[in-house]
Write a protein that holds these residues in place. Structure first.
Motif: not given
Length: 128
Positions: A49-56
Motif C-alpha cells: 500500500d505504501k509503494v502504491a501511495f508513492i507511485f500514485n
C-alpha cells in the motif's frame, strides 16, 4: 420449453488473430508469471500500500523525495517485486507516465532495480 442458444465471442487482436492477453487475463494473474528460477518475495500488504501511495503521488517535482521514501521503505529482497510492480501495474497500463518512471529509476540510483525492470520489461514483451 424452448431451447436457448447463446453465442460466444472472443476478442482477438489484429496481429495474428490471437486472443488479446490484456482482455483475456487479469493483470494480477500476470504478476505471478515469473520464470521458473525466480523466487518473488511479495512484501506485506501494508508495504504494498505504501509503494502504491508513492507511485500514485509521484511527479517530476517530487522525484527525489519519493525516491528517498522508496529507498527507506523497501529492502533488497523486495527489489524483484518492485520491478515487476513498476512494469506490470504501472508502465504497462500508464503509457503517459513512461518518462516519469524512467526518470524515477534514474533518480533512485539502484542499478539492480534498473536492471530488473529491464529484464521484467523484456519478459512481458515475450508474454504478449
Amino acid at each position: 420449453m424452448p431451447l436457448l442458444l447463446t453465442k460466444t465471442t472472443t476478442t482477438t487482436s489484429v496481429m495474428g488473430a490471437r486472443p488479446s492477453i490484456a482482455n483475456a487475463t487479469n493483470i494480477d494473474t500476470l504478476l505471478v508469471a515469473t520464470e521458473k528460477d525466480d523466487k518473488l518475495i511479495v512484501p506485506p500488504e501494508a508495504m504494498q500500500d505504501k509503494v502504491a501511495f508513492i507511485f500514485n503521488n509521484l511527479s517530476q517535482l517530487n522525484l527525489p523525495e519519493k525516491c528517498d521514501e522508496l529507498r527507506d521503505l523497501v529492502t533488497e529482497e523486495y527489489f524483484p517485486w518492485i520491478s515487476q510492480y513498476l512494469v506490470m501495474k504501472r508502465a504497462s497500463i500508464e503509457l503517459n507516465f513512461h518518462t516519469l518512471y524512467s526518470n524515477f529509476l534514474d533518480v533512485l540510483k539502484i542499478n539492480d532495480v534498473k536492471k530488473m525492470v529491464l529484464v521484467e520489461t523484456y519478459r512481458n514483451i515475450r508474454m504478449t
